[in-house]
Design a protein around this motif. Structure first.
Motif, short mmCIF file in Angstrom:
data_model
loop_
_atom_site.label_atom_id
_atom_site.label_comp_id
_atom_site.label_asym_id
_atom_site.label_seq_id
_atom_site.Cartn_x
_atom_site.Cartn_y
_atom_site.Cartn_z
N PHE A 79 -36.71 18.40 39.75
CA PHE A 79 -36.61 18.33 41.21
C PHE A 79 -37.09 19.64 41.84
N LYS A 80 -37.91 19.51 42.88
CA LYS A 80 -38.49 20.71 43.52
C LYS A 80 -37.73 21.08 44.78
N LYS A 81 -37.41 20.09 45.58
CA LYS A 81 -36.73 20.39 46.85
C LYS A 81 -35.57 19.42 47.04
N VAL A 82 -34.38 19.99 47.13
CA VAL A 82 -33.17 19.18 47.12
C VAL A 82 -32.30 19.51 48.31
N CYS A 83 -31.67 18.49 48.87
CA CYS A 83 -30.65 18.73 49.89
C CYS A 83 -29.31 18.28 49.33
N VAL A 84 -28.37 19.21 49.25
CA VAL A 84 -27.03 18.89 48.76
C VAL A 84 -26.10 18.79 49.97
N VAL A 85 -25.45 17.65 50.11
CA VAL A 85 -24.57 17.42 51.25
C VAL A 85 -23.12 17.36 50.76
N GLY A 86 -22.27 18.26 51.28
CA GLY A 86 -20.87 18.25 50.88
C GLY A 86 -19.99 18.00 52.08
N ALA A 141 -35.08 24.98 41.67
CA ALA A 141 -35.35 24.09 42.81
C ALA A 141 -35.07 24.81 44.12
N GLN A 142 -35.77 24.36 45.16
CA GLN A 142 -35.45 24.84 46.50
C GLN A 142 -34.26 24.02 46.99
N VAL A 143 -33.18 24.67 47.38
CA VAL A 143 -31.95 23.95 47.70
C VAL A 143 -31.48 24.22 49.13
N ASP A 144 -31.34 23.17 49.90
CA ASP A 144 -30.66 23.27 51.19
C ASP A 144 -29.28 22.65 51.01
N ILE A 204 -34.77 15.95 57.71
CA ILE A 204 -35.79 15.06 57.14
C ILE A 204 -36.89 14.83 58.19
N ASP A 205 -36.46 14.55 59.42
CA ASP A 205 -37.43 14.28 60.49
C ASP A 205 -38.28 15.51 60.80
N ALA A 206 -37.74 16.70 60.55
CA ALA A 206 -38.49 17.93 60.80
C ALA A 206 -39.53 18.19 59.72
N GLY A 207 -39.61 17.28 58.76
CA GLY A 207 -40.68 17.39 57.77
C GLY A 207 -40.27 17.98 56.43
N ASN A 208 -38.98 18.14 56.20
CA ASN A 208 -38.54 18.61 54.89
C ASN A 208 -38.67 17.46 53.88
N ASN A 209 -39.57 17.63 52.93
CA ASN A 209 -39.81 16.56 51.97
C ASN A 209 -38.88 16.68 50.77
N TYR A 210 -37.66 16.26 50.93
CA TYR A 210 -36.71 16.33 49.82
C TYR A 210 -37.07 15.29 48.77
N ASP A 211 -37.06 15.69 47.51
CA ASP A 211 -37.24 14.66 46.48
C ASP A 211 -35.89 14.21 45.93
N ALA A 257 -24.88 31.62 48.44
CA ALA A 257 -25.48 32.32 47.29
C ALA A 257 -26.31 31.40 46.40
N VAL A 258 -26.10 30.08 46.50
CA VAL A 258 -26.84 29.17 45.61
C VAL A 258 -27.74 28.23 46.41
N SER A 259 -28.15 28.68 47.60
CA SER A 259 -29.02 27.82 48.42
C SER A 259 -30.07 28.67 49.14
N ASN A 260 -31.17 28.04 49.52
CA ASN A 260 -32.14 28.72 50.35
C ASN A 260 -31.66 28.73 51.79
#
Lengths: 282, 461
Positions: free
Chosen positions: A98-105, A125-128, A175-182, A147-150
């Motif tokens: 995975f290259k670009k990930v969004c983690v939602v908690g 991975a790039q992590v939001d 997502i709408d702003a163009g962040n291509n999360y895989d 500390a563990v996210s961009n």
């Protein structure tokens, strides 16, 4: 017996315990869980592994005191012991490729999201991270998640801290702003995971949720943790706890989680009378 | 002159209407007088057909001769040479299809009550003997046993008696396997199981609980930890569901879950925190011993109506006749020749009924039993609030999925030869994980054979 080596009260109801469990610490991976039994009379309760230290031989768990067993665990102090502590159970979160990930908690779910975010971040991975809380008072793990996210997007329902609104709105605008999360990982209340999966579904973004249904053994033996995923029965303890959020029958899971609600409410009354409630000043 | 009575000395039991409300043991055991009287029914046959019927080859006529003479401790010593769990076997072995089936007295009348006598001797010893078992000298070799159920305990015991340093790894917080999570207190008191296990510890067997092999350690890692051989006795714990509509409703349990909550977690005792459903009407699906155990447990937990829903007839029922008899006495309602079609639920997702269809029996199938066939249009609804599915279990995949080169069959059972050797060098397996769900005593027999094979294997290294 498993000794508690450190304790931190993250907010009035969320506790972090670091527990001596060298065998588990050697093997633990992000996404896996342990089952504890506080004393001889206790239930077997699953908790996700929030962190581990292979050299110290410890496992960290973060939990909210919601039922009798978790409240009794929260009342333990450094130096006290837990009778049973077994793991690591379940499958680890997949982090490869995975290259670009969004983690939602969501809420205390951030404690479960954190190790997955960390594993992905450490893996390059790039992590939001989007971390949602009801209000400022219950925010936990802000520095750790930073500390563990961009980028860390902290939201509160009432706007008392960070961005006002729900995690789903924040995710959709990213997502709408163009962040291509895989990959999107969502961990929190079942209803939040359901809503996150609905947000990502039209975009076709792979969405993983971590389920925590009622279970006893955690090894596939009781079948109490069965969930319907893609129309098939799966056992969360051995096939999960991570599943494809677009395939999970969340409504059924929410219903099944109320299996013992009436009985537990009666139990809780009982506990409160003997003074095991979480200390408000902690 | 032997006692020529055609019937066994009757076993004292709790009254059915009393015992179906408590969890104390149903059968109360022989007094010394009853035991001596029953023992004198044994003809002490030269060719000992009974011994051939015993998977662990208990020296039956020899121990019964001692009982008849009132020498109960001597009888115990004889049993103990081949059976490490006599108090368990005396209670839960299906003697009627093993030792007692071969008994010459059964040709005309009832067989000698071998199981009852074994139980009496084991209980007598537990109650009266202070003698510590003789701890054998260590031979310095280490063996790992996975699973503290009947197979693992027997294998560990036999190896310990040969001087091996044995460590048992158990996934649950308590050793005993099906003896503690599955078989109810009223058939097999747990204090007694723990006492038998304590005897193993005295022999030097170490039991590590909370260790899920396949997760916390792999079999390969056990060899790295200097274990020279491994015995897998991890059982067949994975519950089978029916794949009918409504199986995930609130109020539907696997028998494994229901019994684990009641037995291992002691949900029937208010002191313990694990909840179990307060049911009024329960349907248990299945006709085996596990189904009987679940039904009788539900009755004791206060259900007014408890049904056994079984798709064949009484003649095909796999449960022991004794269990079926006890269940009927306790008021369990048998709905034989009925099969569930779906489980019905109300708005809140709770069980409200079970739709069943009547069955008739056709030609014999692959199992040799007559195949059940649905009677078209015979559907009806059973009013229930709880359903317990007791139609079988299969082996847990945790070990086979984490052990390279370990052969398994299509059903997920580990493949082992008649010496209990698997496809992996130094790895032996036995019990339900090899055979699929079977009996305590067959698992013990497998554990025994494996111990012998492991001894030969290590001596040959």
């Amino acid at each position: 017996m498993y000794k508690i080596v450190s304790k931190r009260q993250l907010n009035s109801v969320v506790t972090m315990l670091e527990v001596e469990a060298p065998f588990i610490a050697r093997k633990a991976q992000a996404g896996q869980f342990i089952i504890f039994r506080v004393d001889e009379f206790g239930e077997r309760i699953p908790l996700t592994i929030a962190d581990y230290d292979r050299e110290k031989g410890t496992i960290t768990v973060i939990f909210q005191g919601v039922g009798k067993s978790t409240r009794m665990l929260a009342a333990k102090e450094v130096g006290d012991t837990i009778l049973d502590f077994v793991g690591p159970l379940g499958k680890a979160t997949e982090i490869e490729g995975f290259k670009k990930v969004c983690v939602v908690g969501g809420g205390v779910g951030c404690a479960i999201a954190y190790p997955s975010a960390k594993a992905l971040f450490d893996n390059g991975a790039q992590v939001d991270i989007i971390a949602g809380f009801r209000n400022k008072d219950i925010v936990i793990l802000e520095d750790e998640m930073k500390a563990v996210s961009n980028r860390l997007f902290l939201t509160t329902d009432d706007g008392s801290y960070g961005i006002k609104g729900f995690v789903t709105n924040q995710l959709k605008s990213l997502i709408d702003a163009g962040n291509n999360y895989d990959l999107v990982i969502a961990i929190g209340p079942v209803i939040m995971m359901k809503m996150v999966a609905e947000v990502t579904r039209p975009y076709g973004i792979k969405t993983i949720v971590s389920l925590n249904p009622i279970m006893i053994d955690g090894t596939g033996m009781c079948g109490g943790c069965r969930v319907t995923v893609g129309g098939e029965i799966k056992f969360a303890c051995v096939h999960g706890p991570d599943f494809d959020g677009h395939q999970v029958d969340f409504d059924e899971l929410m219903r099944r989680n109320t299996f013992y609600k009436k009985q537990e409410l009666a139990e809780l009354d009982h506990v409160c009378r003997i003074g095991l409630e979480v200390k408000e000043d902690a | 002159m032997p006692n020529m009575s055609l019937k066994k000395v009757p076993m004292p039991e709790q009254d059915p209407e009393v015992r179906n409300k408590n969890f104390s043991e149903v059968t109360l055991g022989y007094t010394p007088e009853m035991a001596i009287e029953e023992a004198t029914r044994c003809l002490n046959c030269k060719n000992k057909p009974c011994v051939a019927g015993c998977p662990v080859c208990v020296k039956i006529p020899e121990f019964i001769t001692k009982v008849a003479a009132g020498e109960f401790e001597e009888a115990f010593d004889i049993i103990k040479t081949t059976n490490c769990l006599p108090a368990v076997c005396g209670r839960v072995c299906p003697q009627e299809s093993q030792c007692e089936e071969k008994c010459v007295r059964a040709i005309k009348g009832e067989s000698v009550g071998i199981g009852r006598l074994e139980r009496f001797v084991a209980d007598y010893h537990m109650a009266n003997s202070q003698a510590a078992p003789v701890v054998p000298a260590s031979n310095g070799h280490k063996v790992a046993v996975i699973g503290a159920g009947p197979a693992g305990l027997t294998c560990a015991s036999d190896l310990a008696l040969l001087g091996y340093k044995v460590t048992i790894f158990e996934a649950f917080h308590m050793p005993g396997g099906v003896l503690v999570y599955g078989i109810p207190e009223f058939r097999l008191p747990k204090a007694l199981v723990q006492k038998e296990i304590e005897n193993l510890k005295v022999l030097g067997v170490e039991i590590m609980t909370n260790m899920v092999i396949g997760k916390v350690l792999s079999i390969d890692e056990l060899f790295e930890e200097d274990f020279e051989a491994v015995f897998i006795g991890s059982g067949a714990g994975l519950p089978t569901f029916m794949k009918i509509p409504g199986e995930n409703l609130i109020g539907v349990y696997s028998a494994n879950e229901y019994l684990t909550r009641a037995n291992l977690m002691k949900a029937y005792d208010n002191q313990y925190d694990t909840p179990i459903r307060n049911s009024k009407a329960v349907a248990v699906v299945g006709g085996g011993n596990v189904a009987m155990d679940a039904a009788r447990t539900a009755k004791r937990l206060g259900a007014e109506k408890v049904y056994i829903v079984y798709r064949r007839s009484e003649a095909e029922m796999p449960a022991r006749a004794e269990e079926e008899h006890h269940a009927k006495e306790e008021g369990i309602i048998f709905k034989n020749l009925n099969n569930p079609v779906s489980i019905l639920g109300g708005e809140n997702g709770e069980v409200t009924g079970m739709e069943c269809v009547e069955m008739t029996l056709g030609e014999p199938d692959a199992s040799g039993r007559r195949r059940p066939i649905e009677k078209a249009g015979s559907n009806f609804v059973l009013d229930i609030d709880t359903a317990i599915i007791a139609i079988g279990t299969s082996p847990n995949p945790l070990i086979r999925n984490t052990t390279a080169g370990l052969d398994t069959n299509n059903w997920g059972c580990i493949v082992a030869d008649d010496k209990m050797a698997t496809s992996r060098k130094g790895v032996y397996a036995g019990g339900d994980t090899v055979t699929g769900a079977a009996t305590v005593i067959l698992a013990m027999g497998a554990g025994k054979t494996a111990a012998q094979s492991i001894d030969e294997y290590i001596k040959g290294l």
